[in-house]
Design a protein around this motif. Structure first.
Motif, PDB file in Angstrom:
ATOM      1  N   LEU A   1       0.832  -1.203   0.000  1.00 58.29           N
ATOM      2  CA  LEU A   1       0.000   0.000   0.000  1.00 58.29           C
ATOM      3  C   LEU A   1       0.869   1.256   0.000  1.00 58.29           C
ATOM      4  O   LEU A   1       0.624   2.202  -0.754  1.00 58.29           O
ATOM      5  N   LEU A   2       1.903   1.233   0.831  1.00 59.16           N
ATOM      6  CA  LEU A   2       2.807   2.380   0.913  1.00 59.16           C
ATOM      7  C   LEU A   2       3.476   2.633  -0.433  1.00 59.16           C
ATOM      8  O   LEU A   2       3.598   3.776  -0.878  1.00 59.16           O
ATOM      9  N   THR A   3       3.879   1.553  -1.094  1.00 57.14           N
ATOM     10  CA  THR A   3       4.523   1.694  -2.407  1.00 57.14           C
ATOM     11  C   THR A   3       3.549   2.307  -3.405  1.00 57.14           C
ATOM     12  O   THR A   3       3.912   3.197  -4.181  1.00 57.14           O
ATOM     13  N   ALA A   4       2.285   1.828  -3.374  1.00 58.03           N
ATOM     14  CA  ALA A   4       1.285   2.372  -4.305  1.00 58.03           C
ATOM     15  C   ALA A   4       1.077   3.860  -4.048  1.00 58.03           C
ATOM     16  O   ALA A   4       0.957   4.660  -4.979  1.00 58.03           O
ATOM     17  N   GLN A   5       1.055   4.255  -2.765  1.00 58.49           N
ATOM     18  CA  GLN A   5       0.852   5.664  -2.432  1.00 58.49           C
ATOM     19  C   GLN A   5       2.024   6.517  -2.888  1.00 58.49           C
ATOM     20  O   GLN A   5       1.849   7.630  -3.357  1.00 58.49           O
ATOM     21  N   LEU A   6       3.233   5.973  -2.722  1.00 57.61           N
ATOM     22  CA  LEU A   6       4.430   6.774  -2.957  1.00 57.61           C
ATOM     23  C   LEU A   6       4.951   6.674  -4.387  1.00 57.61           C
ATOM     24  O   LEU A   6       5.900   7.358  -4.740  1.00 57.61           O
ATOM     25  N   THR A   7       4.344   5.816  -5.208  1.00 61.38           N
ATOM     26  CA  THR A   7       4.760   5.744  -6.604  1.00 61.38           C
ATOM     27  C   THR A   7       3.992   6.807  -7.377  1.00 61.38           C
ATOM     28  O   THR A   7       2.796   6.671  -7.639  1.00 61.38           O
ATOM     29  N   LEU A   8       4.693   7.878  -7.722  1.00 62.47           N
ATOM     30  CA  LEU A   8       4.014   9.007  -8.352  1.00 62.47           C
ATOM     31  C   LEU A   8       3.736   8.704  -9.812  1.00 62.47           C
ATOM     32  O   LEU A   8       4.534   8.045 -10.474  1.00 62.47           O
ATOM     33  N   PRO A   9       2.607   9.163 -10.333  1.00 63.15           N
ATOM     34  CA  PRO A   9       2.265   8.898 -11.733  1.00 63.15           C
ATOM     35  C   PRO A   9       3.262   9.598 -12.661  1.00 63.15           C
ATOM     36  O   PRO A   9       3.684  10.721 -12.382  1.00 63.15           O
ATOM     37  N   GLU A  10       3.609   8.907 -13.748  1.00 59.31           N
ATOM     38  CA  GLU A  10       4.594   9.517 -14.656  1.00 59.31           C
ATOM     39  C   GLU A  10       3.977  10.590 -15.536  1.00 59.31           C
ATOM     40  O   GLU A  10       4.613  11.583 -15.849  1.00 59.31           O
ATOM     41  N   ASN A  11       2.739  10.358 -15.947  1.00 59.10           N
ATOM     42  CA  ASN A  11       2.084  11.339 -16.817  1.00 59.10           C
ATOM     43  C   ASN A  11       0.748  11.770 -16.226  1.00 59.10           C
ATOM     44  O   ASN A  11      -0.296  11.328 -16.683  1.00 59.10           O
ATOM     45  N   PRO A  12       0.778  12.628 -15.208  1.00 56.18           N
ATOM     46  CA  PRO A  12      -0.492  13.040 -14.608  1.00 56.18           C
ATOM     47  C   PRO A  12      -1.314  13.872 -15.595  1.00 56.18           C
ATOM     48  O   PRO A  12      -0.753  14.565 -16.447  1.00 56.18           O
ATOM     49  N   ASP A  13      -2.645  13.770 -15.478  1.00 54.15           N
ATOM     50  CA  ASP A  13      -3.508  14.566 -16.365  1.00 54.15           C
ATOM     51  C   ASP A  13      -3.567  16.017 -15.906  1.00 54.15           C
ATOM     52  O   ASP A  13      -3.698  16.926 -16.712  1.00 54.15           O
ATOM     53  N   VAL A  14      -3.524  16.208 -14.591  1.00 54.69           N
ATOM     54  CA  VAL A  14      -3.589  17.568 -14.034  1.00 54.69           C
ATOM     55  C   VAL A  14      -2.514  17.691 -12.960  1.00 54.69           C
ATOM     56  O   VAL A  14      -2.305  16.759 -12.177  1.00 54.69           O
ATOM     57  N   THR A  15      -1.818  18.826 -12.945  1.00 54.70           N
ATOM     58  CA  THR A  15      -0.888  19.087 -11.848  1.00 54.70           C
ATOM     59  C   THR A  15      -1.370  20.316 -11.098  1.00 54.70           C
ATOM     60  O   THR A  15      -1.541  21.387 -11.680  1.00 54.70           O
ATOM     61  N   LEU A  16      -1.599  20.122  -9.810  1.00 51.68           N
ATOM     62  CA  LEU A  16      -2.112  21.197  -8.967  1.00 51.68           C
ATOM     63  C   LEU A  16      -1.058  21.513  -7.926  1.00 51.68           C
ATOM     64  O   LEU A  16      -0.484  20.604  -7.322  1.00 51.68           O
ATOM     65  N   LYS A  17      -0.802  22.796  -7.723  1.00 53.30           N
ATOM     66  CA  LYS A  17       0.124  23.164  -6.648  1.00 53.30           C
ATOM     67  C   LYS A  17      -0.682  23.777  -5.514  1.00 53.30           C
ATOM     68  O   LYS A  17      -1.471  24.706  -5.731  1.00 53.30           O
ATOM     69  N   ALA A  18      -0.507  23.243  -4.323  1.00 50.01           N
ATOM     70  CA  ALA A  18      -1.218  23.760  -3.149  1.00 50.01           C
ATOM     71  C   ALA A  18      -0.197  24.371  -2.210  1.00 50.01           C
ATOM     72  O   ALA A  18       0.730  23.698  -1.764  1.00 50.01           O
ATOM     73  N   THR A  19      -0.359  25.671  -1.954  1.00 50.11           N
ATOM     74  CA  THR A  19       0.566  26.366  -1.059  1.00 50.11           C
ATOM     75  C   THR A  19      -0.194  26.835   0.168  1.00 50.11           C
ATOM     76  O   THR A  19      -1.209  27.522   0.059  1.00 50.11           O
ATOM     77  N   ALA A  20       0.313  26.467   1.337  1.00 54.58           N
ATOM     78  CA  ALA A  20      -0.363  26.842   2.578  1.00 54.58           C
ATOM     79  C   ALA A  20       0.266  28.092   3.157  1.00 54.58           C
ATOM     80  O   ALA A  20       1.473  28.296   3.074  1.00 54.58           O
ATOM     81  N   THR A  21      -0.583  28.941   3.719  1.00 55.49           N
ATOM     82  CA  THR A  21      -0.138  30.140   4.419  1.00 55.49           C
ATOM     83  C   THR A  21      -1.009  30.259   5.657  1.00 55.49           C
ATOM     84  O   THR A  21      -2.143  29.789   5.653  1.00 55.49           O
ATOM     85  N   GLN A  22      -0.493  30.884   6.699  1.00 54.89           N
ATOM     86  CA  GLN A  22      -1.345  31.125   7.865  1.00 54.89           C
ATOM     87  C   GLN A  22      -2.407  32.149   7.472  1.00 54.89           C
ATOM     88  O   GLN A  22      -2.043  33.318   7.268  1.00 54.89           O
ATOM     89  N   TRP A  23      -3.703  31.860   7.271  1.00 54.83           N
ATOM     90  CA  TRP A  23      -4.301  30.572   7.378  1.00 54.83           C
ATOM     91  C   TRP A  23      -5.242  30.390   6.209  1.00 54.83           C
ATOM     92  O   TRP A  23      -6.443  30.543   6.350  1.00 54.83           O
ATOM     93  N   GLN A  24      -4.688  30.117   5.071  1.00 54.88           N
ATOM     94  CA  GLN A  24      -5.497  29.791   3.903  1.00 54.88           C
ATOM     95  C   GLN A  24      -4.657  28.983   2.929  1.00 54.88           C
ATOM     96  O   GLN A  24      -3.456  28.824   3.125  1.00 54.88           O
ATOM     97  N   TRP A  25      -5.317  28.467   1.890  1.00 50.64           N
ATOM     98  CA  TRP A  25      -4.604  27.723   0.864  1.00 50.64           C
ATOM     99  C   TRP A  25      -4.600  28.542  -0.415  1.00 50.64           C
ATOM    100  O   TRP A  25      -5.554  29.267  -0.695  1.00 50.64           O
ATOM    101  N   ASN A  26      -3.509  28.396  -1.164  1.00 47.86           N
ATOM    102  CA  ASN A  26      -3.489  28.976  -2.496  1.00 47.86           C
ATOM    103  C   ASN A  26      -3.298  27.826  -3.482  1.00 47.86           C
ATOM    104  O   ASN A  26      -2.468  26.948  -3.250  1.00 47.86           O
ATOM    105  N   TYR A  27      -4.105  27.833  -4.541  1.00 48.51           N
ATOM    106  CA  TYR A  27      -4.012  26.743  -5.519  1.00 48.51           C
ATOM    107  C   TYR A  27      -3.593  27.297  -6.869  1.00 48.51           C
ATOM    108  O   TYR A  27      -4.049  28.373  -7.273  1.00 48.51           O
ATOM    109  N   GLU A  28      -2.725  26.547  -7.529  1.00 46.99           N
ATOM    110  CA  GLU A  28      -2.256  26.968  -8.844  1.00 46.99           C
ATOM    111  C   GLU A  28      -2.349  25.775  -9.778  1.00 46.99           C
ATOM    112  O   GLU A  28      -1.880  24.684  -9.445  1.00 46.99           O
TER     113      GLU A  28
END
Ligand SMILES: [Cu+2]
Length: 295
Positions: free
Chosen positions: A112-139
């Motif tokens: 299970l750990l391996t499945a979780q940690l094996t990152l997809p090689e060709n993701p369809d969408v890449t989202l960046k989530a940046t945390a700040t005190q106290w909200q999220w920013n998504y790109e």
């Protein structure tokens, strides 16, 4: 009397399991994990049940042994204690037994750990989530020179009406946000998670996706998920990050690919308008599975 106790117990068990079954958000008195929306989370739920088949018998076995020993060897019944200090057979059993049990737990756990940690090689969408005190920013990465980016704050009660989010079962207090992440169903999504450079450590967690990863200033962590159904999913910052730690929820709206594309195109020029038309298309005819969130 026994019948009444049995009925109460049955009701309690039903309540516990029912509350777990209909939530894409935490429910009052929930004792189980949230229903899975990704294959990884299904595996996590399976592994939890599997582990219980070991833990419960071991706990009962140790409890029974304790009771037997306390009773059988109490001072009045056993005035002259045995001086035995070694028994090779017992020592072999209590060494080999736990080793076998741990092997049965380790193999599926590492899979299970391996499945979780094996990152997809060709993701369809890449989202960046940046945390700040106290909200999220998504790109949204890869959406041109000016990638779509927005902040996501906790939805405050006075803002509910204007946002069209008065339905508390779909937009629960302390979980609903002003701007949700919108993602296509059935697609592989890579999430890059970090915190603002001079900020503190946060964590990006979405229980029904089986995702939880730290957001650390100056470090880019990566995780992924592939949703299996549409819906509105809620998570929270899961690393104590200051006084408003409890007030930076994460909301992800999973929709069909067509609706996602329409939203993405519209959001580039008019973010509030893009949400309004998306909500009209999903919340109205109940194509978003709001029943999942019903209290
Ligand atoms: Cu935080």
């Amino acid at each position: 009397m026994i019948k009444k106790a049995y009925a109460a117990l049955t009701a309690l068990v039903c309540l516990l399991f029912a509350s777990g079954t209909y939530a894409d958000q935490p429910m009052p008195w929930q004792a189980t994990l949230q229903p899975a929306a990704t294959p990884i989370m299904r595996e996590i739920r399976w592994f939890e049940q599997y582990t219980l088949w070991f833990i419960v018998p071991i706990t009962l076995f140790v409890l029974i042994l304790l009771i037997v020993v306390c009773w059988k060897f109490r001072a009045s019944a056993n005035p002259v204690p045995s001086k035995t200090s070694h028994n090779t057979v017992i020592e072999v059993i209590w060494t080999v037994g736990p080793v076998l049990i741990l092997l049965f737990l380790a193999v599926p756990s590492f899979n299970l750990l391996t499945a979780q940690l094996t990152l997809p090689e060709n993701p369809d969408v890449t989202l960046k989530a940046t945390a700040t005190q106290w909200q999220w920013n998504y790109e949204y990465e890869g959406t041109g020179d000016n990638p779509l980016a927005f902040d996501s704050y906790l939805l405050k009660d006075p803002d509910r009406a204007a946002a069209g989010k008065t339905d508390l079962s779909t937009y629960p207090r302390l979980l609903a946000v002003d701007n949700e992440v919108v993602l296509p169903v059935g697609k592989t999504v890579r999430v890059l998670v970090t915190a603002a450079p001079t900020d503190v450590i946060h964590a990006f967690a979405m229980p029904s996706f089986g995702v939880k990863i730290d957001a650390v200033p100056g470090r880019l962590n990566e995780t992924w998920f592939k949703t299996e159904r549409e819906g509105l999913f809620y998570g929270q910052c899961s690393e104590l990050c200051g006084k408003d730690h409890a007030f930076m929820p994460i909301a992800i709206r999973v929709v069909s690919e067509d609706k996602y594309k329409q939203w993405l195109t519209a959001a580039a020029s008019d973010l509030p308008g893009a949400y309004k038309s998306l909500m009209a298309a999903t919340d109205g005819p109940k194509t978003v599975d709001v029943a999942e969130n019903a209290q």
